[in-house]
Design an enzyme around this catalytic site. Sequence first.
Site, PDB file in Angstrom:
ATOM      1  N   LYS A 243       0.835  -1.218   0.000  1.00 42.08           N
ATOM      2  CA  LYS A 243       0.000   0.000   0.000  1.00 42.08           C
ATOM      3  C   LYS A 243       0.859   1.254   0.000  1.00 42.08           C
ATOM      4  CE  LYS A 243      -2.006  -1.070   3.907  1.00 42.08           C
ATOM      5  NZ  LYS A 243      -1.354  -2.370   4.184  1.00 42.08           N
TER       6      LYS A 243
ATOM      7  N   ARG B 135      -9.669   1.142   8.215  1.00 41.08           N
ATOM      8  CA  ARG B 135      -9.225  -0.205   8.531  1.00 41.08           C
ATOM      9  C   ARG B 135     -10.292  -0.988   9.255  1.00 41.08           C
ATOM     10  NH1 ARG B 135      -3.498   0.473   8.707  1.00 41.08           N
ATOM     11  NH2 ARG B 135      -2.513  -1.519   9.048  1.00 41.08           N
TER      12      ARG B 135
ATOM     13  N   ARG C 190      11.913  -5.830   4.622  1.00 38.81           N
ATOM     14  CA  ARG C 190      11.533  -4.413   4.525  1.00 38.81           C
ATOM     15  C   ARG C 190      12.461  -3.542   5.381  1.00 38.81           C
ATOM     16  NH1 ARG C 190       5.684  -2.115   5.513  1.00 38.81           N
ATOM     17  NH2 ARG C 190       5.808  -3.255   7.470  1.00 38.81           N
TER      18      ARG C 190
ATOM     19  N   ARG D 274      11.198  -1.916  11.009  1.00 38.41           N
ATOM     20  CA  ARG D 274      10.101  -1.423  11.849  1.00 38.41           C
ATOM     21  C   ARG D 274       9.884  -2.319  13.061  1.00 38.41           C
ATOM     22  NH1 ARG D 274       4.996   0.077   8.163  1.00 38.41           N
ATOM     23  NH2 ARG D 274       3.940  -1.182   9.730  1.00 38.41           N
TER      24      ARG D 274
ATOM     25  N   ARG E  61      -0.752  -9.150  13.011  1.00 37.97           N
ATOM     26  CA  ARG E  61      -1.308  -8.108  12.141  1.00 37.97           C
ATOM     27  C   ARG E  61      -2.139  -8.721  11.012  1.00 37.97           C
ATOM     28  NH1 ARG E  61       4.039  -5.282  10.718  1.00 37.97           N
ATOM     29  NH2 ARG E  61       2.817  -4.146   9.173  1.00 37.97           N
TER      30      ARG E  61
HETATM   31  P1  AP5 Z   1       4.846  -1.695   1.862  1.00 42.54           P
HETATM   32  O1  AP5 Z   1       4.565  -0.797   0.720  1.00 42.54           O
HETATM   33  O2  AP5 Z   1       5.609  -1.178   3.015  1.00 42.54           O
HETATM   34  O3  AP5 Z   1       3.480  -2.387   2.333  1.00 42.54           O
HETATM   35  P2  AP5 Z   1       2.255  -1.798   3.154  1.00 42.54           P
HETATM   36  O4  AP5 Z   1       1.037  -2.408   2.546  1.00 42.54           O
HETATM   37  O5  AP5 Z   1       2.329  -0.317   3.245  1.00 42.54           O
HETATM   38  O6  AP5 Z   1       2.546  -2.504   4.536  1.00 42.54           O
HETATM   39  P3  AP5 Z   1       2.476  -1.931   6.006  1.00 42.54           P
HETATM   40  O7  AP5 Z   1       3.183  -2.930   6.876  1.00 42.54           O
HETATM   41  O8  AP5 Z   1       2.909  -0.522   6.069  1.00 42.54           O
HETATM   42  O9  AP5 Z   1       0.976  -2.046   6.254  1.00 42.54           O
HETATM   43  P4  AP5 Z   1       0.285  -2.029   7.580  1.00 42.54           P
HETATM   44  O10 AP5 Z   1      -1.077  -1.824   7.087  1.00 42.54           O
HETATM   45  O11 AP5 Z   1       0.480  -3.210   8.434  1.00 42.54           O
HETATM   46  O12 AP5 Z   1       1.030  -0.870   8.389  1.00 42.54           O
HETATM   47  P5  AP5 Z   1       0.630   0.600   8.740  1.00 42.54           P
HETATM   48  O13 AP5 Z   1       1.843   1.419   8.798  1.00 42.54           O
HETATM   49  O14 AP5 Z   1      -0.490   1.048   7.886  1.00 42.54           O
HETATM   50  O15 AP5 Z   1       5.570  -3.001   1.296  1.00 42.54           O
HETATM   51  C1  AP5 Z   1       6.036  -4.015   2.168  1.00 42.54           C
HETATM   52  C2  AP5 Z   1       7.406  -4.538   1.706  1.00 42.54           C
HETATM   53  O16 AP5 Z   1       7.251  -5.247   0.501  1.00 42.54           O
HETATM   54  C3  AP5 Z   1       8.423  -3.436   1.424  1.00 42.54           C
HETATM   55  O17 AP5 Z   1       9.697  -3.878   1.805  1.00 42.54           O
HETATM   56  C4  AP5 Z   1       8.324  -3.240  -0.087  1.00 42.54           C
HETATM   57  O18 AP5 Z   1       9.539  -2.744  -0.631  1.00 42.54           O
HETATM   58  C5  AP5 Z   1       8.004  -4.635  -0.555  1.00 42.54           C
HETATM   59  N1  AP5 Z   1       7.146  -4.673  -1.733  1.00 42.54           N
HETATM   60  C6  AP5 Z   1       6.066  -3.872  -1.996  1.00 42.54           C
HETATM   61  N2  AP5 Z   1       5.505  -4.190  -3.174  1.00 42.54           N
HETATM   62  C7  AP5 Z   1       6.226  -5.239  -3.664  1.00 42.54           C
HETATM   63  C8  AP5 Z   1       6.132  -6.038  -4.839  1.00 42.54           C
HETATM   64  N3  AP5 Z   1       5.189  -5.811  -5.772  1.00 42.54           N
HETATM   65  N4  AP5 Z   1       7.035  -7.044  -5.008  1.00 42.54           N
HETATM   66  C9  AP5 Z   1       7.992  -7.281  -4.067  1.00 42.54           C
HETATM   67  N5  AP5 Z   1       8.154  -6.550  -2.945  1.00 42.54           N
HETATM   68  C10 AP5 Z   1       7.265  -5.543  -2.730  1.00 42.54           C
HETATM   69  O19 AP5 Z   1       0.064   0.412  10.220  1.00 42.54           O
HETATM   70  C11 AP5 Z   1       0.921   0.021  11.272  1.00 42.54           C
HETATM   71  C12 AP5 Z   1       0.120  -0.051  12.559  1.00 42.54           C
HETATM   72  O20 AP5 Z   1      -0.437   1.250  12.870  1.00 42.54           O
HETATM   73  C13 AP5 Z   1      -1.092  -0.994  12.530  1.00 42.54           C
HETATM   74  O21 AP5 Z   1      -0.731  -2.324  12.843  1.00 42.54           O
HETATM   75  C14 AP5 Z   1      -1.977  -0.343  13.601  1.00 42.54           C
HETATM   76  O22 AP5 Z   1      -1.550  -0.690  14.880  1.00 42.54           O
HETATM   77  C15 AP5 Z   1      -1.737   1.140  13.400  1.00 42.54           C
HETATM   78  N6  AP5 Z   1      -2.691   1.752  12.471  1.00 42.54           N
HETATM   79  C16 AP5 Z   1      -2.412   2.352  11.277  1.00 42.54           C
HETATM   80  N7  AP5 Z   1      -3.522   2.812  10.685  1.00 42.54           N
HETATM   81  C17 AP5 Z   1      -4.540   2.502  11.521  1.00 42.54           C
HETATM   82  C18 AP5 Z   1      -5.952   2.689  11.457  1.00 42.54           C
HETATM   83  N8  AP5 Z   1      -6.544   3.281  10.402  1.00 42.54           N
HETATM   84  N9  AP5 Z   1      -6.697   2.225  12.489  1.00 42.54           N
HETATM   85  C19 AP5 Z   1      -6.135   1.617  13.546  1.00 42.54           C
HETATM   86  N10 AP5 Z   1      -4.813   1.390  13.666  1.00 42.54           N
HETATM   87  C20 AP5 Z   1      -4.020   1.826  12.662  1.00 42.54           C
HETATM   88 MG    MG Z   2       2.674   1.034   4.854  1.00 40.87          MG
END
Ligand code: AP5
Ligand code: MG
Length: 213
Positions: free
Chosen positions: A13, A88, A127, A160, A171
């Site tokens: 994402k 989410r 990552r 991270r 997660r």
């Molecule tokens: P990346 O682009 O980093 O993936 P992502 O989908 O952004 O993954 P996140 O881990 O950031 O998602 P998340 O939803 O768990 O975390 P968030 O920060 O939102 O890609 C991942 C890896 O794969 C990278 O190394 C990339 O280079 C690689 N990659 C990407 N595309 C690829 C491809 N096509 N081929 C190969 N490799 C690839 O949330 C973190 C925490 O915050 C949550 O757990 C929660 O506690 C809290 N939080 C955030 N938002 C909310 C909300 N709205 N409500 C409640 N809690 C929330």
């Molecule tokens: Mg992310």
Amino acid sequence: MKIIMLGAPGAGKGTQAIKIAEKYGIPHISTGDIFRANIKNGTELGKKAKEYMDKGALVPDELTCDLVVDRIHQDDCANGFVLDGFPRTIPQAEALDAALQKDNETMDFAIDIEVPDDNIVKRMGGRRACVNCGATYHIVSAPPKAEGVCDHCGGKLTIRDDDKPETVQKRLTVYHDQTQPLIDYYRKAGILHSVDGTQSLDDVFSEIVKVLG
Ligand code: AP5
Ligand code: MG
Ligand code: ZN
């Protein structure tokens, strides 16, 4: 253009949202990045959010919805925005819809990046994220030009806190329970588009651009 990125943790994402934001000239709004910035700066919100994030749980809706609603009303969002990691939960989606409805607006696109769970677990181990600007890299599929250094801002790249294998599993469970129902929510709203997230970064982006036009 108002866009939501859906998909499991690690689906890509953030990676794709940054490219969309650049191409279409709209801000990238990541709730995860906002929480991590608050943790880094030691704010009250950061302290509260960290308790949940470290466990792989969701931060409560009360701490999340108002923050996003305020953010999308800032001037730079006049031509749209790309939301990454929000909504989410169904209540978050309803809060977003209610806020937009007040201005007679609706979301335009919900892009679901589909990646199977076993693939995700492999991805997360590689990552790396910039402590300064949040840019994301992968040691194999998207390495930085210089090891450990952000291409964009020169910041230090780290693993991270919530990317430990057991937290990633948690997660994923939370994703399936609480976030996956949003796929149906946006399908019913008629704005859902699914893309195959197992392709290369550039191929995923091309598929998204075809959808957005
Ligand atoms: P990346 O682009 O980093 O993936 P992502 O989908 O952004 O993954 P996140 O881990 O950031 O998602 P998340 O939803 O768990 O975390 P968030 O920060 O939102 O890609 C991942 C890896 O794969 C990278 O190394 C990339 O280079 C690689 N990659 C990407 N595309 C690829 C491809 N096509 N081929 C190969 N490799 C690839 O949330 C973190 C925490 O915050 C949550 O757990 C929660 O506690 C809290 N939080 C955030 N938002 C909310 C909300 N709205 N409500 C409640 N809690 C929330
Ligand atoms: Mg992310
Ligand atoms: Zn950086």
